[in-house]
Design a protein around this motif. Sequence first.
Motif, PDB file in Angstrom:
ATOM      1  N   PRO A  46       0.849  -1.210   0.000  1.00  0.00           N
ATOM      2  CA  PRO A  46       0.000   0.000   0.000  1.00  0.00           C
ATOM      3  C   PRO A  46       0.880   1.254   0.000  1.00  0.00           C
ATOM      4  O   PRO A  46       1.881   1.329   0.720  1.00  0.00           O
ATOM      5  CB  PRO A  46      -0.798  -0.111   1.299  1.00  0.00           C
ATOM      6  N   LEU A  47       0.501   2.228  -0.803  1.00  0.00           N
ATOM      7  CA  LEU A  47       1.244   3.481  -0.887  1.00  0.00           C
ATOM      8  C   LEU A  47       0.589   4.587  -0.079  1.00  0.00           C
ATOM      9  O   LEU A  47       1.256   5.557   0.301  1.00  0.00           O
ATOM     10  CB  LEU A  47       1.350   3.933  -2.346  1.00  0.00           C
ATOM     11  N   LEU A  48      -0.715   4.450   0.175  1.00  0.00           N
ATOM     12  CA  LEU A  48      -1.472   5.491   0.851  1.00  0.00           C
ATOM     13  C   LEU A  48      -2.234   4.933   2.044  1.00  0.00           C
ATOM     14  O   LEU A  48      -2.783   3.836   1.975  1.00  0.00           O
ATOM     15  CB  LEU A  48      -2.454   6.149  -0.122  1.00  0.00           C
ATOM     16  N   ASP A  49      -2.241   5.702   3.115  1.00  0.00           N
ATOM     17  CA  ASP A  49      -3.024   5.355   4.305  1.00  0.00           C
ATOM     18  C   ASP A  49      -4.357   6.094   4.186  1.00  0.00           C
ATOM     19  O   ASP A  49      -4.420   7.318   4.266  1.00  0.00           O
ATOM     20  CB  ASP A  49      -2.263   5.793   5.553  1.00  0.00           C
ATOM     21  N   ARG A  50      -5.431   5.352   4.023  1.00  0.00           N
ATOM     22  CA  ARG A  50      -6.755   5.923   3.814  1.00  0.00           C
ATOM     23  C   ARG A  50      -7.609   5.931   5.078  1.00  0.00           C
ATOM     24  O   ARG A  50      -8.799   6.218   5.015  1.00  0.00           O
ATOM     25  CB  ARG A  50      -7.488   5.134   2.719  1.00  0.00           C
ATOM     26  N   SER A  51      -7.013   5.633   6.237  1.00  0.00           N
ATOM     27  CA  SER A  51      -7.800   5.432   7.448  1.00  0.00           C
ATOM     28  C   SER A  51      -8.226   6.736   8.121  1.00  0.00           C
ATOM     29  O   SER A  51      -9.186   6.761   8.879  1.00  0.00           O
ATOM     30  CB  SER A  51      -7.010   4.594   8.459  1.00  0.00           C
ATOM     31  N   GLY A  52      -7.525   7.819   7.871  1.00  0.00           N
ATOM     32  CA  GLY A  52      -7.837   9.082   8.529  1.00  0.00           C
ATOM     33  C   GLY A  52      -8.738   9.970   7.690  1.00  0.00           C
ATOM     34  O   GLY A  52      -9.248   9.585   6.633  1.00  0.00           O
ATOM     35  N   ARG A  53      -8.934  11.206   8.175  1.00  0.00           N
ATOM     36  CA  ARG A  53      -9.766  12.163   7.451  1.00  0.00           C
ATOM     37  C   ARG A  53      -9.068  12.655   6.197  1.00  0.00           C
ATOM     38  O   ARG A  53      -9.716  13.074   5.241  1.00  0.00           O
ATOM     39  CB  ARG A  53     -10.103  13.355   8.364  1.00  0.00           C
ATOM     40  N   THR A  54      -7.743  12.647   6.217  1.00  0.00           N
ATOM     41  CA  THR A  54      -6.970  12.998   5.029  1.00  0.00           C
ATOM     42  C   THR A  54      -6.115  11.808   4.626  1.00  0.00           C
ATOM     43  O   THR A  54      -5.765  10.960   5.462  1.00  0.00           O
ATOM     44  CB  THR A  54      -6.065  14.211   5.289  1.00  0.00           C
ATOM     45  N   VAL A  55      -5.791  11.742   3.359  1.00  0.00           N
ATOM     46  CA  VAL A  55      -4.971  10.648   2.844  1.00  0.00           C
ATOM     47  C   VAL A  55      -3.507  10.948   3.135  1.00  0.00           C
ATOM     48  O   VAL A  55      -3.032  12.050   2.882  1.00  0.00           O
ATOM     49  CB  VAL A  55      -5.192  10.486   1.329  1.00  0.00           C
ATOM     50  N   ARG A  56      -2.810   9.959   3.669  1.00  0.00           N
ATOM     51  CA  ARG A  56      -1.394  10.138   3.994  1.00  0.00           C
ATOM     52  C   ARG A  56      -0.557   9.039   3.347  1.00  0.00           C
ATOM     53  O   ARG A  56      -1.058   7.951   3.061  1.00  0.00           O
ATOM     54  CB  ARG A  56      -1.192  10.099   5.515  1.00  0.00           C
ATOM     55  N   LEU A  57       0.707   9.364   3.139  1.00  0.00           N
ATOM     56  CA  LEU A  57       1.633   8.377   2.581  1.00  0.00           C
ATOM     57  C   LEU A  57       1.986   7.318   3.616  1.00  0.00           C
ATOM     58  O   LEU A  57       2.168   7.616   4.803  1.00  0.00           O
ATOM     59  CB  LEU A  57       2.925   9.065   2.131  1.00  0.00           C
ATOM     60  N   THR A  58       2.087   6.076   3.173  1.00  0.00           N
ATOM     61  CA  THR A  58       2.696   5.039   3.996  1.00  0.00           C
ATOM     62  C   THR A  58       4.209   5.188   3.885  1.00  0.00           C
ATOM     63  O   THR A  58       4.719   6.008   3.107  1.00  0.00           O
ATOM     64  CB  THR A  58       2.284   3.650   3.524  1.00  0.00           C
ATOM     65  N   GLU A  59       4.930   4.398   4.638  1.00  0.00           N
ATOM     66  CA  GLU A  59       6.390   4.448   4.548  1.00  0.00           C
ATOM     67  C   GLU A  59       6.860   4.080   3.145  1.00  0.00           C
ATOM     68  O   GLU A  59       7.766   4.701   2.590  1.00  0.00           O
ATOM     69  CB  GLU A  59       7.004   3.495   5.580  1.00  0.00           C
ATOM     70  N   VAL A  60       6.197   3.086   2.541  1.00  0.00           N
ATOM     71  CA  VAL A  60       6.546   2.693   1.169  1.00  0.00           C
ATOM     72  C   VAL A  60       6.173   3.814   0.200  1.00  0.00           C
ATOM     73  O   VAL A  60       6.928   4.138  -0.723  1.00  0.00           O
ATOM     74  CB  VAL A  60       5.835   1.381   0.790  1.00  0.00           C
ATOM     75  N   GLY A  61       5.009   4.425   0.409  1.00  0.00           N
ATOM     76  CA  GLY A  61       4.593   5.518  -0.454  1.00  0.00           C
ATOM     77  C   GLY A  61       5.561   6.677  -0.429  1.00  0.00           C
ATOM     78  O   GLY A  61       5.859   7.281  -1.469  1.00  0.00           O
TER      79      GLY A  61
END
Length: 294
Positions: A46-61
């Motif tokens: 996964p490149l993006l963390d979609r769990s919050g109110r805003t989309v954030r980069l994962t470590e790989v992303g």
Amino acid sequence: MELRQLEYFVAVTEEASFTKAAARLHVAQPGVSAQIRQLERELGQPLLDRSGRTVRLTEVGAAVLPYARAALAAVEGARLSVDELTGLLRGHVTIGTVDWIRSLELPSMLAGFHRDHPNVEITVTQDDSVSLVNGMLSGRIDLAFISLGSERPEGLRTQVVIEQELYAAVEPGHELAGRSTVALRTLATRDLVSLPKGTGLRAVLDEACADAGLRPRIAFEAAEPPVLAQLAAQGLGVAILPESAARAYADELHLMPIVRPRLRGRIALAWRAEGPRSPAARALISRARARWPA
């Protein structure tokens, strides 16, 4: 892996939102989501963390992002190189300016450039000098007219196009209205109406006061000289204005050059010193430098 997937990934990262990225790209949001999911499947992470109110980069992303940007930049560079070699000028250029410049006749210059290069899209943005400088350094703005203090911003080249004295302006009943000039030390004891921090003219005032061991008493701030003049006309303080703006209110306000020391403001054409610039941006910078020579 497709360039479109990388483009969508970068857009979502920069906007921190699938919805905003889709609007920026002029595509439907489900299409953006689908392309990024496909990219994540190809990379196996996964490149993006979609769990919050805003989309954030994962470590790989975060690790992938600079490579995605570099790939997109390389493709754009290839296109621009071909355009330059074939003599075709097209693309998009963004020019910035501080809000209050009137004497430059910028629309006339842009109209002439558009007639010569109709395939170049031009965006004009207005902001304070600090924001314009940051925009040029980040590559979002290609060139801008900014107000300068004593120092040229690092990372930029500049060409001064306007230099003028700073004036103090007061309503006719003000205690200073009988003077032909006013010393900086005298101004420092009065309520002042000034452009905000981040503007070149404010930097000139603050630097001069600091050099003289003075602390200016800023009663009101406004982003445009006409507003400063209107506040001074209401008796709310001494407006600090560039000469050209002050002269426009000579019938309403008493004007005094600031002396001991004389303060001078500068407007400069600025552009990034290093980094890639498109042929269209180079052409517009050359046109502007020729139109307003140093």
